[in-house]
Write a protein that holds these residues in place. Structure first.
Motif, PDB file in Angstrom:
ATOM      1  N   ASP A 119      -1.250  56.354  12.342  1.00 13.46           N
ATOM      2  CA  ASP A 119       0.232  56.584  12.945  1.00 13.46           C
ATOM      3  C   ASP A 119      -0.152  56.137  14.221  1.00 13.46           C
ATOM      4  O   ASP A 119       0.823  56.606  15.048  1.00 13.46           O
ATOM      5  CB  ASP A 119       0.637  57.514  12.659  1.00 13.46           C
ATOM      6  N   CYS A 120      -1.405  55.838  15.107  1.00 18.93           N
ATOM      7  CA  CYS A 120      -1.890  55.465  15.953  1.00 18.93           C
ATOM      8  C   CYS A 120      -2.261  56.799  16.891  1.00 18.93           C
ATOM      9  O   CYS A 120      -1.795  56.658  18.250  1.00 18.93           O
ATOM     10  CB  CYS A 120      -0.652  54.928  16.282  1.00 18.93           C
ATOM     11  N   SER A 121      -2.060  57.812  16.288  1.00  9.66           N
ATOM     12  CA  SER A 121      -2.181  59.224  16.830  1.00  9.66           C
ATOM     13  C   SER A 121      -3.774  59.557  16.886  1.00  9.66           C
ATOM     14  O   SER A 121      -3.874  60.191  18.385  1.00  9.66           O
ATOM     15  CB  SER A 121      -1.352  60.902  16.615  1.00  9.66           C
ATOM     16  N   ILE A 122      -4.260  59.007  16.560  1.00  6.20           N
ATOM     17  CA  ILE A 122      -6.211  58.864  17.093  1.00  6.20           C
ATOM     18  C   ILE A 122      -6.003  57.526  17.672  1.00  6.20           C
ATOM     19  O   ILE A 122      -6.331  56.232  17.112  1.00  6.20           O
ATOM     20  CB  ILE A 122      -6.724  59.535  15.907  1.00  6.20           C
ATOM     21  N   ASP A 123      -7.103  57.449  18.721  1.00  8.53           N
ATOM     22  CA  ASP A 123      -7.474  55.656  19.149  1.00  8.53           C
ATOM     23  C   ASP A 123      -8.380  55.657  18.283  1.00  8.53           C
ATOM     24  O   ASP A 123      -9.143  56.033  17.254  1.00  8.53           O
ATOM     25  CB  ASP A 123      -8.211  56.792  20.954  1.00  8.53           C
ATOM     26  N   GLN A 124      -7.945  53.952  18.639  1.00  5.16           N
ATOM     27  CA  GLN A 124      -8.546  53.816  17.378  1.00  5.16           C
ATOM     28  C   GLN A 124     -10.010  53.573  17.800  1.00  5.16           C
ATOM     29  O   GLN A 124     -11.113  52.892  16.614  1.00  5.16           O
ATOM     30  CB  GLN A 124      -7.684  51.846  17.884  1.00  5.16           C
ATOM     31  N   ASP A 125     -10.738  53.429  18.655  1.00  2.00           N
ATOM     32  CA  ASP A 125     -12.394  54.027  18.919  1.00  2.00           C
ATOM     33  C   ASP A 125     -12.793  54.540  18.013  1.00  2.00           C
ATOM     34  O   ASP A 125     -13.649  54.459  18.122  1.00  2.00           O
ATOM     35  CB  ASP A 125     -12.335  53.264  20.037  1.00  2.00           C
ATOM     36  N   GLU A 126     -12.137  55.781  17.995  1.00  2.00           N
ATOM     37  CA  GLU A 126     -12.612  56.505  17.885  1.00  2.00           C
ATOM     38  C   GLU A 126     -12.966  56.900  16.767  1.00  2.00           C
ATOM     39  O   GLU A 126     -12.731  56.955  15.622  1.00  2.00           O
ATOM     40  CB  GLU A 126     -10.974  58.102  18.205  1.00  2.00           C
ATOM     41  N   ASP A 127     -14.306  57.121  16.687  1.00  2.00           N
ATOM     42  CA  ASP A 127     -14.683  57.287  15.237  1.00  2.00           C
ATOM     43  C   ASP A 127     -14.951  58.599  14.448  1.00  2.00           C
ATOM     44  O   ASP A 127     -14.758  59.594  15.089  1.00  2.00           O
ATOM     45  CB  ASP A 127     -16.687  56.927  14.649  1.00  2.00           C
ATOM     46  N   PHE A 128     -15.367  58.384  12.628  1.00  2.00           N
ATOM     47  CA  PHE A 128     -15.030  59.865  12.120  1.00  2.00           C
ATOM     48  C   PHE A 128     -15.877  61.475  13.011  1.00  2.00           C
ATOM     49  O   PHE A 128     -15.656  62.524  13.099  1.00  2.00           O
ATOM     50  CB  PHE A 128     -15.180  59.725  11.052  1.00  2.00           C
ATOM     51  N   GLU A 129     -16.993  60.829  13.171  1.00  2.00           N
ATOM     52  CA  GLU A 129     -18.557  61.575  13.234  1.00  2.00           C
ATOM     53  C   GLU A 129     -17.696  62.638  15.097  1.00  2.00           C
ATOM     54  O   GLU A 129     -17.527  63.414  14.899  1.00  2.00           O
ATOM     55  CB  GLU A 129     -19.303  61.154  13.692  1.00  2.00           C
ATOM     56  N   SER A 130     -16.884  61.804  15.881  1.00  2.00           N
ATOM     57  CA  SER A 130     -16.286  62.135  16.957  1.00  2.00           C
ATOM     58  C   SER A 130     -15.179  63.138  17.193  1.00  2.00           C
ATOM     59  O   SER A 130     -14.961  63.959  17.332  1.00  2.00           O
ATOM     60  CB  SER A 130     -15.699  60.848  18.082  1.00  2.00           C
ATOM     61  N   TYR A 131     -14.549  62.639  15.947  1.00  2.00           N
ATOM     62  CA  TYR A 131     -12.939  63.490  15.826  1.00  2.00           C
ATOM     63  C   TYR A 131     -13.465  64.319  15.352  1.00  2.00           C
ATOM     64  O   TYR A 131     -13.370  65.396  15.746  1.00  2.00           O
ATOM     65  CB  TYR A 131     -11.947  62.532  14.312  1.00  2.00           C
ATOM     66  N   LEU A 132     -14.313  64.911  14.481  1.00  2.00           N
ATOM     67  CA  LEU A 132     -14.687  65.765  13.050  1.00  2.00           C
ATOM     68  C   LEU A 132     -15.452  66.398  14.438  1.00  2.00           C
ATOM     69  O   LEU A 132     -15.672  67.816  14.545  1.00  2.00           O
ATOM     70  CB  LEU A 132     -16.180  65.592  12.493  1.00  2.00           C
ATOM     71  N   ALA A 133     -16.659  65.989  15.546  1.00  2.00           N
ATOM     72  CA  ALA A 133     -16.895  67.096  16.223  1.00  2.00           C
ATOM     73  C   ALA A 133     -15.926  68.392  17.349  1.00  2.00           C
ATOM     74  O   ALA A 133     -16.437  69.259  17.412  1.00  2.00           O
ATOM     75  CB  ALA A 133     -17.522  66.322  17.754  1.00  2.00           C
TER      76      ALA A 133
END
Length: 137
Positions: A119-133
């Motif tokens: 839904d494009c609420s997370i930047d397309q360049d952000e990987d899961f590890e960064s998101y999880l951090a």
């Protein structure tokens, strides 16, 4: 008193006759015998097996279940030992539940990450590890 053949008992408790014979071989259950030496089970056996299945479903090993059954057969003098054995199993189960909850939390975040990507609420360049951090601080 209701009497069940091994086949009827197997259906009643949701196990195979093979499993019931194995449990009998391991002396976890002790069916009675009729005048023709055919095994039969009662509603008390249904309750007892239900408890054994409960123990098994907590992650209690077959050897621990065997130990519990052996202690139980010795009567009330073994209550403390039985309680201690159950306490060990409870702690191990609690630890497994805690680990499972932590793993499910990561899975939930992964689902949220996918939703955010779609839904494009997370930047397309952000990987899961960064998101999880974001959640592990």
């Amino acid at each position: 008193m209701e009497k069940y053949t091994i086949g009827e008992f197997a259906k009643k408790v949701g196990l195979t006759t093979y499993t019931l014979r194995y449990y009998e071989q391991q002396q976890l259950i002790m069916p009675r015998r009729d005048d023709h030496q055919r095994r039969y089970y009662t509603d008390e056996d249904v309750k007892w097996l239900g408890f054994l299945i409960c123990l098994k479903n907590t992650g209690m090993t077959m050897s621990e279940i065997g130990e519990y059954v052996q202690l139980r057969s010795q009567g009330d003098k073994t209550m403390e030992a039985r309680k201690n054995l159950l306490a060990v199993v409870k702690k191990r189960s609690d630890d497994q539940i805690k680990d499972m909850q932590a793993n499910l939390k990561v899975v939930k975040h992964k689902i949220d990450w996918y939703n955010g990507k779609m839904d494009c609420s997370i930047d397309q360049d952000e990987d899961f590890e960064s998101y999880l951090a974001r959640f592990n601080n």
